[in-house]
Design a protein around this motif. Sequence first.
Motif, short mmCIF file in Angstrom:
data_model
loop_
_atom_site.label_atom_id
_atom_site.label_comp_id
_atom_site.label_asym_id
_atom_site.label_seq_id
_atom_site.Cartn_x
_atom_site.Cartn_y
_atom_site.Cartn_z
N ASP A 29 0.64 -1.15 -0.20
CA ASP A 29 0.10 -0.10 -0.05
C ASP A 29 0.97 1.22 -0.05
OD1 ASP A 29 -2.64 -0.41 -0.24
OD2 ASP A 29 -3.14 -0.29 1.85
N ALA A 30 2.12 1.13 0.60
CA ALA A 30 2.90 2.44 0.84
C ALA A 30 3.82 2.63 -0.36
CB ALA A 30 3.52 2.41 2.08
N THR A 31 3.97 1.63 -1.17
CA THR A 31 4.73 1.60 -2.34
C THR A 31 4.28 2.33 -3.49
OG1 THR A 31 5.86 -0.54 -1.34
CG2 THR A 31 6.48 -0.02 -3.80
N PRO A 32 5.03 3.10 -4.20
CA PRO A 32 4.18 3.65 -5.46
C PRO A 32 4.16 2.57 -6.47
CG PRO A 32 6.31 5.21 -4.66
CD PRO A 32 5.85 3.82 -3.70
N GLY A 33 3.32 2.65 -7.07
CA GLY A 33 3.04 1.13 -8.08
C GLY A 33 2.43 0.31 -7.19
N LYS A 34 2.04 0.60 -5.86
CA LYS A 34 1.17 -0.80 -5.31
C LYS A 34 1.79 -2.12 -5.46
CE LYS A 34 -2.16 2.03 -3.41
NZ LYS A 34 -1.60 3.10 -3.23
N TYR A 35 3.01 -2.54 -5.26
CA TYR A 35 3.45 -3.82 -5.54
C TYR A 35 4.40 -4.03 -4.40
CZ TYR A 35 8.06 -2.52 -7.62
OH TYR A 35 9.19 -1.93 -7.85
N LEU A 36 5.03 -5.10 -4.33
CA LEU A 36 6.09 -5.61 -3.49
C LEU A 36 7.38 -5.74 -4.16
CD1 LEU A 36 4.64 -8.27 -1.20
CD2 LEU A 36 5.34 -6.01 -0.46
N SER A 37 8.28 -5.03 -4.33
CA SER A 37 9.74 -4.95 -5.00
C SER A 37 10.52 -6.23 -4.29
CB SER A 37 10.37 -3.55 -4.88
OG SER A 37 10.75 -3.50 -3.59
N GLU A 38 11.42 -6.56 -5.06
CA GLU A 38 12.39 -7.66 -4.53
C GLU A 38 13.04 -7.11 -3.28
OE1 GLU A 38 14.82 -8.97 -7.70
OE2 GLU A 38 16.28 -10.04 -6.53
N GLU A 39 13.59 -5.61 -3.34
CA GLU A 39 14.29 -5.09 -2.21
C GLU A 39 13.43 -5.16 -0.91
OE1 GLU A 39 14.24 -2.42 -5.09
OE2 GLU A 39 15.00 -4.50 -5.55
N ALA A 40 11.86 -5.05 -1.19
CA ALA A 40 11.07 -5.04 0.03
C ALA A 40 10.92 -6.45 0.62
CB ALA A 40 9.92 -4.59 -0.49
N VAL A 41 10.77 -7.41 -0.52
CA VAL A 41 10.76 -8.63 -0.11
C VAL A 41 11.95 -9.21 0.92
CG1 VAL A 41 10.75 -11.10 -0.59
CG2 VAL A 41 9.23 -9.56 -1.98
N ASN A 42 13.05 -8.60 0.53
CA ASN A 42 14.37 -9.21 1.16
C ASN A 42 14.23 -8.66 2.56
OD1 ASN A 42 15.22 -10.38 -1.08
ND2 ASN A 42 16.53 -8.72 -1.76
N GLU A 43 13.95 -7.27 2.45
CA GLU A 43 14.09 -6.62 3.77
C GLU A 43 12.98 -6.98 4.92
OE1 GLU A 43 16.46 -4.81 4.22
OE2 GLU A 43 15.72 -3.91 6.35
N ILE A 65 -1.98 -9.36 -3.98
CA ILE A 65 -0.84 -8.62 -3.71
C ILE A 65 -0.15 -8.93 -5.11
CG2 ILE A 65 1.29 -9.17 -2.76
CD1 ILE A 65 -0.13 -10.23 -0.08
N SER A 66 0.66 -7.70 -5.49
CA SER A 66 1.24 -7.95 -7.01
C SER A 66 3.01 -7.81 -6.63
CB SER A 66 0.95 -6.88 -7.80
OG SER A 66 1.51 -6.74 -8.87
#
Lengths: 160, 366
Positions: A29-43, A65-66
Amino acid sequence: MGTAEIKFIIKQLGEKKAPLLQVLLAIQDATPGKYLSEEAVNEIARILEVSRCRVYSTASFYSEISLKPRGLHLIRVCTNSPCENAGKEEIHNAIEQELGITIGQTTPDGIFTLESVNCLGACFMSPAIKVDDTLYGNLTPESVVSVLNSFRKEQSYGCI
Amino acid sequence: MGVYNQNLVFNIIEEYVDLTAYRLRGGYVALKNALEQQPEHSIKELKASGLRGRGGAAFPTASKIEMVRKNEETDRYIICNADEGEPGTFKDRFIMTHVPFQVIEGITIAAYLAGAEHGYIYVRHEYPEVQEILRESIKKAEDAGLLGENILGSGFRLKLEIFSGAGSYLCGEETALLSSIEGRKGRPRVKPPYPTQSGLWNKPTLINNVETLANIPKIIEKGAEWYRSIGTVDSTGTKLISLSGDVVNRGLIEVPFGITFVDDTRSILPNVHNRVKFFLHESCGKCTPCREGLRQANVILNKLLSGAAVEGDMALLERYTRAIQEASFCGLGQAAGNSLKSSLEYFHEEYLAACKQESHGEEETA
Ligand SMILES: Cc1cc2nc3c(=O)[nH]c(=O)nc-3n(C[C@H](O)[C@H](O)[C@H](O)COP(=O)(O)O)c2cc1C
Ligand code: SF4
Ligand code: FES
């Protein structure tokens, strides 16, 4: 979305004990583009102390979830029988024609992504769609185009 | 509906009943009464009312509560299942947006009876406005001493939180729902053990549907005898019905059990096809009959609708249907099989006609 922001969101949800699915939704929700980036997943995996594989497996199971970026506005067309019987096909065609994209695609200007969705519990106003968090019902091919236009207009006054 | 009817449970008239209005309707009388008694007293009343689950399986609610209560483990959970995703259904949405405090009071009473101090309302992600109303309502109930610590001075406490789903119909199945809260894929688990024995984080867990829980305050307030006077001997109380077909009569109605409604069904095959595609999309793929059977059923229905089917296809579809119905691991596959089976039974002629047709006007929808 930086590491600090991700840390902050997870902290608010209970730190190491934060429920994974709620973390995924909040960060998406807080990410521009409303998705989960690889960096976000790692973190997320690092902070919650779970494997990346686990985060991916959970994230990819859920259709809300995208894992790839979406447009500024997310249009979701309900595909179930009550909407289908009330003219869903016509409004779906009108959207595709107006935007030049099909389900799963994003317009080249990055404003709209089109997805399908299960019954929105809005069959009392079929055919229904959702744009971001707002429901639109009793649609016709004409009215659905003006709904889309209202988001375009908002865009041209916006500040991206 | 229109005016307040003493013989209904919900009386969904106004757009939104706030806490003050809810209390003027008799809201929270039940919680107060329940907290002044031993849990067993109210459990007995619920048992006498004949209340059964509204989430699909019609399990007697009092028995479920009792199973959790009697478990030796005292760390217990309560979950309100608000994952409403059955196509054409919006009753839980209406309950939560119109009378949210009736749901919260119901959860609080059930938690007291089951001895649970921690609870979740699992709401589907497609209902953000519902989540918002519930969050605000939880806050208001806490501020009024009706939720949280030391509820109404009784010493009982309940921490209630919203948990958002993420777009999986299957997560409405109770064991899949548990996996979802635990942060895993929403796949069903083997039963037994049932959630009442080993549920969330392996603790005894009471899971009930929104409508089921929202019935509880009215039963405790007005008594089992009153409740039994509505409906039939086996199915007591009222039922909320979502009407979506006919444009003139769309909306939610509340009727005593025993009254049946037939919603608008047009040509049956496109609707069956739509449902098969829905189940196929929502199948988690864990077991073959559901995953492969539905895929094959989809292929055959495509043929039927495009005029490419031959007579042997009917027999094939019947075979797959039986496999889906009988060998699926969880309720999703079973429900998919059941709905195919009944369509094959009741609309046999329409299927046969489609098999013989050269070409059919129906278009393919991907
Ligand atoms: C595929 C599937 C989806 C379900 N979805 C829901 C749902 O959205 N809401 C619900 O209350 N029960 C749902 N159920 C039933 C639950 O598993 C469970 O029986 C119910 O929540 C128990 O509550 P009750 O005793 O009050 O009926 C579903 C079951 C299956 C098999
Ligand atoms: S019946 Fe379908 S949804 Fe249920 S476990 Fe098997 S594959 Fe998954
Ligand atoms: S079927 Fe479209 S909102 Fe229910």
